[in-house]
Design an enzyme around this catalytic site. Structure first.
Site, PDB file in Angstrom:
ATOM      1  N   PHE A 193      41.946  54.591  32.850  1.00  0.00           N
ATOM      2  CA  PHE A 193      41.065  54.534  31.688  1.00  0.00           C
ATOM      3  C   PHE A 193      41.563  53.487  30.698  1.00  0.00           C
ATOM      4  O   PHE A 193      41.639  53.708  29.493  1.00  0.00           O
ATOM      5  CB  PHE A 193      40.931  55.922  31.039  1.00  0.00           C
ATOM      6  CG  PHE A 193      39.563  56.156  30.452  1.00  0.00           C
ATOM      7  CD1 PHE A 193      38.461  56.361  31.271  1.00  0.00           C
ATOM      8  CD2 PHE A 193      39.369  56.151  29.087  1.00  0.00           C
ATOM      9  CE1 PHE A 193      37.195  56.549  30.740  1.00  0.00           C
ATOM     10  CE2 PHE A 193      38.101  56.343  28.533  1.00  0.00           C
ATOM     11  CZ  PHE A 193      37.013  56.541  29.374  1.00  0.00           C
ATOM     12  N   THR A 213      42.336  51.327  38.128  1.00  0.00           N
ATOM     13  CA  THR A 213      43.749  51.212  37.735  1.00  0.00           C
ATOM     14  C   THR A 213      44.185  49.747  37.844  1.00  0.00           C
ATOM     15  O   THR A 213      43.535  48.955  38.542  1.00  0.00           O
ATOM     16  CB  THR A 213      44.656  52.101  38.627  1.00  0.00           C
ATOM     17  OG1 THR A 213      44.544  51.676  39.974  1.00  0.00           O
ATOM     18  CG2 THR A 213      44.267  53.559  38.500  1.00  0.00           C
ATOM     19  N   LYS A 246      42.167  44.761  42.543  1.00  0.00           N
ATOM     20  CA  LYS A 246      42.375  43.785  43.622  1.00  0.00           C
ATOM     21  C   LYS A 246      43.477  44.194  44.608  1.00  0.00           C
ATOM     22  O   LYS A 246      43.401  43.880  45.784  1.00  0.00           O
ATOM     23  CB  LYS A 246      42.774  42.433  43.017  1.00  0.00           C
ATOM     24  CG  LYS A 246      41.711  41.770  42.195  1.00  0.00           C
ATOM     25  CD  LYS A 246      42.184  40.440  41.661  1.00  0.00           C
ATOM     26  CE  LYS A 246      43.093  40.571  40.460  1.00  0.00           C
ATOM     27  NZ  LYS A 246      42.506  41.094  39.239  1.00  0.00           N
ATOM     28  N   VAL A 289      36.533  40.753  42.225  1.00  0.00           N
ATOM     29  CA  VAL A 289      36.591  39.286  42.252  1.00  0.00           C
ATOM     30  C   VAL A 289      35.630  38.710  41.220  1.00  0.00           C
ATOM     31  O   VAL A 289      34.419  38.920  41.290  1.00  0.00           O
ATOM     32  CB  VAL A 289      36.220  38.726  43.644  1.00  0.00           C
ATOM     33  CG1 VAL A 289      36.227  37.197  43.628  1.00  0.00           C
ATOM     34  CG2 VAL A 289      37.182  39.228  44.702  1.00  0.00           C
ATOM     35  N   GLY A 315      34.933  39.213  38.022  1.00  0.00           N
ATOM     36  CA  GLY A 315      34.258  39.970  36.966  1.00  0.00           C
ATOM     37  C   GLY A 315      32.755  40.016  37.140  1.00  0.00           C
ATOM     38  O   GLY A 315      32.246  40.555  38.132  1.00  0.00           O
ATOM     39  N   GLY A 360      44.862  35.628  23.360  1.00  0.00           N
ATOM     40  CA  GLY A 360      44.619  36.811  24.184  1.00  0.00           C
ATOM     41  C   GLY A 360      44.001  36.480  25.537  1.00  0.00           C
ATOM     42  O   GLY A 360      43.548  37.369  26.263  1.00  0.00           O
ATOM     43  N   GLU A 369      48.209  36.764  29.561  1.00  0.00           N
ATOM     44  CA  GLU A 369      49.082  37.922  29.336  1.00  0.00           C
ATOM     45  C   GLU A 369      50.423  37.448  28.771  1.00  0.00           C
ATOM     46  O   GLU A 369      50.772  36.267  28.897  1.00  0.00           O
ATOM     47  CB  GLU A 369      49.349  38.631  30.673  1.00  0.00           C
ATOM     48  CG  GLU A 369      48.120  39.108  31.396  1.00  0.00           C
ATOM     49  CD  GLU A 369      47.564  40.390  30.821  1.00  0.00           C
ATOM     50  OE1 GLU A 369      48.307  41.094  30.113  1.00  0.00           O
ATOM     51  OE2 GLU A 369      46.374  40.671  31.059  1.00  0.00           O
ATOM     52  N   ASP A 422      46.883  35.935  41.081  1.00  0.00           N
ATOM     53  CA  ASP A 422      45.566  36.549  40.839  1.00  0.00           C
ATOM     54  C   ASP A 422      44.489  35.859  41.693  1.00  0.00           C
ATOM     55  O   ASP A 422      43.689  36.534  42.358  1.00  0.00           O
ATOM     56  CB  ASP A 422      45.237  36.408  39.348  1.00  0.00           C
ATOM     57  CG  ASP A 422      43.853  36.906  39.001  1.00  0.00           C
ATOM     58  OD1 ASP A 422      43.645  38.124  39.072  1.00  0.00           O
ATOM     59  OD2 ASP A 422      42.988  36.077  38.665  1.00  0.00           O
ATOM     60  N   LYS A 450      42.193  37.411  44.978  1.00  0.00           N
ATOM     61  CA  LYS A 450      40.726  37.331  45.049  1.00  0.00           C
ATOM     62  C   LYS A 450      40.289  36.583  46.296  1.00  0.00           C
ATOM     63  O   LYS A 450      39.308  36.950  46.964  1.00  0.00           O
ATOM     64  CB  LYS A 450      40.186  36.637  43.800  1.00  0.00           C
ATOM     65  CG  LYS A 450      40.369  37.453  42.533  1.00  0.00           C
ATOM     66  CD  LYS A 450      40.093  36.629  41.302  1.00  0.00           C
ATOM     67  CE  LYS A 450      40.289  37.438  40.025  1.00  0.00           C
ATOM     68  NZ  LYS A 450      40.233  36.610  38.822  1.00  0.00           N
TER      69      LYS A 450
END
Lengths: 337, 164
Positions: A8, A92, A121, A148, A150, A203, A206, A217, A221
């Site tokens: 969450f 998660t 992923k 993949v 968004g 932002g 990270e 990342d 994908k």
């Protein structure tokens, strides 16, 4: 359709909000309700067979840092297995080392005869074949559009709308953070470290940017796309990967003199599954700036098809999860058989 | 290779088919045929044909066949298709390495042209060098990729390719 949201954080909260926002669509389009009957995060659980209010869940998480009042006490697997619901929405965070805890949640749900919609992923990049086989064996669906790009609808586009096409190859920008950094290096002549710091302050990156700038990342994908669209049997570890941290402003400038930009490109063709920085001519669709994700599919009948969209974000990723929920409802899979 | 040719043919049935037949026979690929009925010279009309052939040998065979068949060639242009070479090297690239790259590329067949631009000093660990040029055969691109990859791996610098 009764759903449980696993995880969450930003995405899970976005999904809860979108389910609340689209009540009318579910009712009018499918004569169904989508009811959140449970949700859990790393430390707490909340459940109610009659339904939970998405706004209350999001407010409680924002106020207390926990979605539920009762502790999870490691009982997620048992809960997924025994509780009565139709679809697990698994959101998660990605863990590319062993894909946990998402992998166990997905496995448990599929084996318990529940559909799974995931934005995670890790499990797909490491165990795609195992999970899709488990779904088939249990006659349930595993859907993963949100994993993949968004809001960029590349998986469902390829597997459903372009089903009649032979897709020869794919290439694209699958990480908005890298694209932002490379674009700032070119536009402002910034060194890599400064462009990265700027991205962190805004932002976009990270605090630990390794997953993004080292191509992890994007490689995750790409592994998912290679399996889902090209039927390959590859994992994240099979993807050739080069990140962007060694790129200098001089290199960007030299490319620019020749009317080219540098972009982190993921590519799948008959020779390779690879993520690496590439030179792209200015004006080419893949020379796109900002934080957008973009994918080009090279097909036999339709030619080149390009799709772009926001690759991350609360509502954007929730939008992809929503498309998978609607697909389940459209196929009459809203409720377990 | 792309060929653009103006043929002068007698204005009688069967002439065009006879003129086009050698192109297909020697593996050519016809891309366009345009009749210029208003361009008559000595009772013949001009027909513009654009076609592709794989090699100069194929083109020679087509031209010989036309000559034997008394097909009148008014004008011919042949264009060799070229493939871009684009590599960006980033890292510790010594002058010696740039020299070796230049020599290696000069010795390679079907590299039609090459240009190397670079920045930074020779002992800099973050030098950048951009290699651009043209290859006259597509297969050469594969050879070039292995050449650059081996050098980048051996000398530990980053290699950025262009889009294929």
């Amino acid at each position: 359709m009764k759903v449980v949201i696993a995880g969450f954080g930003t995405v899970g909260q976005g999904v809860a909000e979108v389910i609340g926002m689209r009540r009318e669509l579910f009712q009018k389009g499918f004569r169904q309700k989508v009811t959140i009957v449970g949700a859990f995060d790393s430390s707490s659980l909340v459940k109610n067979p009659r339904g939970l209010d998405p706004e209350v869940l999001v407010a409680r998480k924002a106020g207390t840092g926990r979605v539920g009042k009762r502790p999870l006490d490691g009982g997620a697997e048992e809960f997924i297995e025994e509780y009565d619901f139709d679809t697990l929405i698994e959101t998660t965070p990605t863990n590319i080392v062993d894909a946990e805890p998402g992998l166990t949640y997905i496995r448990t749900a599929l084996n318990a005869g529940k559909n799974v919609v995931t934005s995670n992923k890790g499990p797909l990049a490491l165990k795609f074949r195992e999970l899709t086989s488990t779904a088939a064996k249990n006659k349930v669906q595993l859907r993963y559009e949100a994993s993949v790009g968004g809001a960029m609808p590349v998986i469902n586009l390829s597997r459903e709308l372009l089903r009649g096409e032979q897709i020869y190859s794919l290439r694209g920008i699958l990480n908005g953070t890298c694209n932002f950094i490379l674009n700032r290096m070119k536009d402002e002549g910034l060194p890599f470290e400064q462009a990265l710091r700027e991205a962190q302050e805004m932002g976009i990156a990270e605090r630990d940017p390794t997953y993004d700038i080292d191509g992890v990342d994007s490689a995750c994908k790409l592994a998912i796309l290679a399996n889902a669209i090209f039927g390959r049997d590859v994992t994240y570890n099979d993807v050739m990967r080069t990140g962007i941290r060694s790129i200098t402003e001089d290199a960007i400038s030299l490319a620019s003199e020749q009317h080219m930009v540098v972009r982190l490109i993921g590519e799948i063709n008959d020779k390779r599954v690879e993520v690496s920085p590439r030179m792209v001519p200015v004006g080419h669709p893949l020379a796109i700036g900002g934080t957008l994700n973009i994918v080009q599919l090279i097909t036999d009948l339709a030619g080149d098809i390009t799709v772009a969209g926001r690759g991350a974000g609360r509502k954007e990723t929730a939008s992809a999860v929503l498309s998978d929920l609607l697909a389940l409802m459209n196929e009459g899979r809203g409720k377990r058989r | 290779m792309k060929v653009n040719v103006d043929l002068r043919l007698k204005d009688i049935p069967g002439q065009l088919v006879a003129a086009l037949e050698p192109i297909s026979k020697y593996d050519g690929n016809i891309r366009g045929v345009v009749h210029h009925h208003d361009d008559r010279v000595g009772g013949r009309i001009t027909v513009n044909v654009i076609f592709e052939v794989r090699s100069e040998q194929s083109l020679d065979k087509i031209l010989s066949t036309w000559k034997e068949g008394e097909v009148d060639i008014a004008k011919i242009d042949a264009f060799f298709e070229t493939y871009p070479i684009q590599y960006l090297l980033v890292g510790s690239i010594t002058s010696k390495e740039l020299e070796s790259i230049t020599k290696g590329l000069e010795a390679m067949e079907n590299v039609a042209s090459i240009e190397i631009r670079y920045t930074g000093t020779a002992n800099s660990s973050s030098r950048a060098a951009l290699v651009t040029g043209k290859a006259s055969k597509k297969e050469t691109l594969t050879t070039l990729e292995s050449f650059f990859k081996q050098r980048a791996d051996k000398h530990n610098y980053m290699l950025i390719r262009g889009l294929d």
